[in-house]
Enzyme design. Structure first.
Site, PDB file in Angstrom:
ATOM      1  N   HIS B  28      16.765 134.920  18.671  1.00  0.00           N
ATOM      2  CA  HIS B  28      16.488 135.541  20.065  1.00  0.00           C
ATOM      3  C   HIS B  28      17.752 136.369  20.633  1.00  0.00           C
ATOM      4  CE1 HIS B  28      16.557 130.881  21.239  1.00  0.00           C
ATOM      5  NE2 HIS B  28      17.575 131.366  21.342  1.00  0.00           N
ATOM      6  N   HIS B  82      17.170 116.847  21.547  1.00  0.00           N
ATOM      7  CA  HIS B  82      17.063 118.231  22.214  1.00  0.00           C
ATOM      8  C   HIS B  82      15.522 118.746  22.007  1.00  0.00           C
ATOM      9  CE1 HIS B  82      18.229 122.148  23.605  1.00  0.00           C
ATOM     10  NE2 HIS B  82      18.754 122.761  22.354  1.00  0.00           N
ATOM     11  N   GLU B  84      14.477 122.022  22.379  1.00  0.00           N
ATOM     12  CA  GLU B  84      14.378 123.501  21.695  1.00  0.00           C
ATOM     13  C   GLU B  84      13.662 123.289  20.722  1.00  0.00           C
ATOM     14  OE1 GLU B  84      17.889 125.482  21.908  1.00  0.00           O
ATOM     15  OE2 GLU B  84      16.881 127.612  22.072  1.00  0.00           O
ATOM     16  N   ASP B  86      13.830 124.800  17.719  1.00  0.00           N
ATOM     17  CA  ASP B  86      14.250 124.874  16.436  1.00  0.00           C
ATOM     18  C   ASP B  86      14.718 123.396  16.059  1.00  0.00           C
ATOM     19  OD1 ASP B  86      16.113 124.761  18.483  1.00  0.00           O
ATOM     20  OD2 ASP B  86      17.704 125.719  17.569  1.00  0.00           O
ATOM     21  N   HIS B 148      23.355 122.321  25.206  1.00  0.00           N
ATOM     22  CA  HIS B 148      23.364 123.596  26.227  1.00  0.00           C
ATOM     23  C   HIS B 148      21.813 123.709  27.063  1.00  0.00           C
ATOM     24  CE1 HIS B 148      20.592 125.968  23.464  1.00  0.00           C
ATOM     25  NE2 HIS B 148      20.642 124.872  23.043  1.00  0.00           N
ATOM     26  N   ASP B 167      23.037 120.120  19.245  1.00  0.00           N
ATOM     27  CA  ASP B 167      23.943 121.488  19.090  1.00  0.00           C
ATOM     28  C   ASP B 167      25.416 121.481  19.133  1.00  0.00           C
ATOM     29  OD1 ASP B 167      21.565 122.781  18.484  1.00  0.00           O
ATOM     30  OD2 ASP B 167      21.029 123.544  20.405  1.00  0.00           O
ATOM     31  N   TYR B 195      29.398 130.693  17.697  1.00  0.00           N
ATOM     32  CA  TYR B 195      28.322 129.814  18.020  1.00  0.00           C
ATOM     33  C   TYR B 195      28.907 129.332  19.695  1.00  0.00           C
ATOM     34  CZ  TYR B 195      24.798 126.087  18.499  1.00  0.00           C
ATOM     35  OH  TYR B 195      23.861 125.146  18.644  1.00  0.00           O
ATOM     36  N   HIS B 228      22.960 121.884  13.681  1.00  0.00           N
ATOM     37  CA  HIS B 228      23.176 123.422  12.968  1.00  0.00           C
ATOM     38  C   HIS B 228      24.340 123.371  11.898  1.00  0.00           C
ATOM     39  CE1 HIS B 228      19.865 125.505  15.122  1.00  0.00           C
ATOM     40  NE2 HIS B 228      20.500 125.130  16.170  1.00  0.00           N
TER      41      HIS B 228
END
Lengths: 53, 403
Positions: B28, B82, B84, B86, B148, B167, B195, B228
């Site tokens: 994104h 998290h 999110e 992903d 985040h 993350d 990042y 990640h």
């Protein structure tokens, strides 16, 4: 005056400090913040705040 | 028959069961030039616990890696650090296929998971700082709000001294190597900085607090396992140290000159500014937006003191690519920058003024009024560019001393 914590991001509103960057003078109680005021950290409204324990 | 995807052992009871996304290049708006990984971890022993999941299309890959360790057995619990997509996108599939008895998440995690997947998930909220035994295995949970997302938390496994940092301390980097000590340092530092600059920068003060908190808790970390990029089994303090440094946004004698140009006039001005900066000892990053991506601009700004932005005027506005980058950078809340706006125009000339206003609105200390040149910069215009750069260089050196 009581401090309030943003439930979303953890930001603490301290009336003694106010939020000068956004036009809120030191000494402004949480209750007296305008309804248009938003959390300076994450942007949510006053309804997401709780009194600090 | 063996599973097509195998888990990778990380510690005595922890396995990596994530997925590698070799193809992703646009996260994104963040250009992930080296792809990414979605790391999920399986903790085994008295019970089987899954820490985070993967992006939905990668569920089969994750499931296969889980099966490679526990066969057809189910799991007892999923910890969602998290929400999110992903990391939580495959959560509903994982619930259906692996049958966990519970899902642990933070209070804001519960809100986000409900908002994403409906109220059908049976969620159990863990508190900040809470320690809990799950099926005989002890864990500690720490909220990391806004690092985040509001829901973000990290999970510590004291038994194996593993910090599952979601993350935190991660990077977008697809690789067959699973551990950071198998990957060249310059790649780790480059992708780690990218990042941080593109995701964590607005929350820099919280990063500083988190790192202080981890230190004060005296957590011994033998394995740092982010969601990640590579897992750290050696030098586990290195990425946290870099994060602590980046969070301070301490400026160097470096400037970013970012611009978009129509017929090379704004570009010529940018070159004159670059020359002036370099002559005065400032290292300049020359970033025409026809070539550079917004996420590379953000990365280069991380340790820069100077921020010069230029745009020609198109239909009474700055160029759209410049509006894109400035909007993006403003959201990242860069600190400790000084700079100026410039740009050519034909008749009306709003572009450089609009760039100036954008820079000002993000707190950049302006070293002068916007420089504008009609059609093609002449010798006087270029001299003004060099003079501006010279003044800026002097102020940048004073500014660096102060910070």
């Amino acid at each position: 005056m009581k401090k309030y914590v943003c439930e979303v991001c953890g930001y603490v509103y301290d009336p003694a400090q106010g939020d000068e960057e956004n036009g809120i003078a030191p000494g402004t109680s949480f209750e007296d913040l305008p309804d248009s005021w938003v959390c300076p950290m994450c942007g949510v409204g006053k309804s997401e705040f709780e009194p600090q324990e | 028959m063996s599973e097509p995807f195998q888990a990778v052992k990380v510690s005595e009871r922890v396995y990596w069961v994530g997925a590698v996304d070799w193809n992703i290049r646009d996260f994104h708006g963040y250009q992930t030039g080296r792809g990414s990984t979605y790391n999920a971890f399986l903790v085994t022993g008295e019970s089987n616990i899954l820490i985070d999941t993967v992006k939905k299309p990668f569920f089969d890959e994750m499931l296969s890696r889980v099966r490679s360790v526990i066969g057809d057995a189910g799991i007892d619990c999923i910890v969602s650090n998290h929400a999110e997509l992903d990391h939580a996108g495959a959560l509903p599939d994982a619930v259906r296929n692996l049958g966990p008895k519970k899902i642990l998440t933070s209070k804001m995690g519960a809100r986000a998971l409900h908002d994403h997947f409906g109220t059908g998930l049976d969620l159990s909220i863990v508190k900040d700082g809470e320690s809990r035994s799950i099926g005989g295995i002890d864990f500690t949970f720490l909220e990391t709000k806004m690092l985040h997302w509001p829901d973000s938390m990290v999970t510590y496994l004291p038994g194996d001294r593993v910090l599952f940092s979601q993350d935190g301390f991660g990077m977008h980097l697809a690789s067959t190597e699973r551990f950071s000590d198998e990957i060249p340092n310059e790649i780790l530092e480059q992708e780690g900085a990218k990042y941080f600059a593109n995701i964590l920068l607005p929350f820099s003060p919280l990063v500083t607090k988190l790192i202080e908190r981890i230190k004060s808790l005296d957590l011994r970390i033998d394995i740092l396992a982010p969601d990640h990029g590579p897992i750290w089994r050696k030098d586990t303090g290195r990425m946290p140290e870099l994060w602590a440094k980046w969070a301070l946004q301490k400026p160097k004698a470096k400037a970013v000159i970012v611009f978009d140009s129509m017929w090379q006039s704004t570009e010529t001005m940018a070159k004159a500014i670059a020359e002036g900066l370099v002559e005065n000892g400032i290292s300049a990053r020359f970033m025409p937006l026809q070539v550079f991506h917004r996420s590379d601009v953000a990365t280069e700004l991380l340790d820069a003191a100077g921020f010069f932005a230029g745009s020609s005027t198109l239909n009474k506005h700055l160029l759209p690519r410049m509006a894109d980058v400035l909007t993006y950078i403003k959201g990242l809340k860069p600190r400790n920058k000084m700079g100026a706006a410039f740009g050519s125009f034909g008749w009306s000339g709003e572009g450089s003024q609009q760039v100036h206003e954008m820079l000002e609105s993000m707190g950049v200390e302006m070293v002068g009024a916007p420089l504008a040149a009609r059609y093609v910069p002449d010798a006087n215009d270029l001299e003004s560019c060099r003079q501006l750069a010279t003044q800026a260089a002097t102020r940048i050196f004073e500014h660096i001393e102060d910070k």
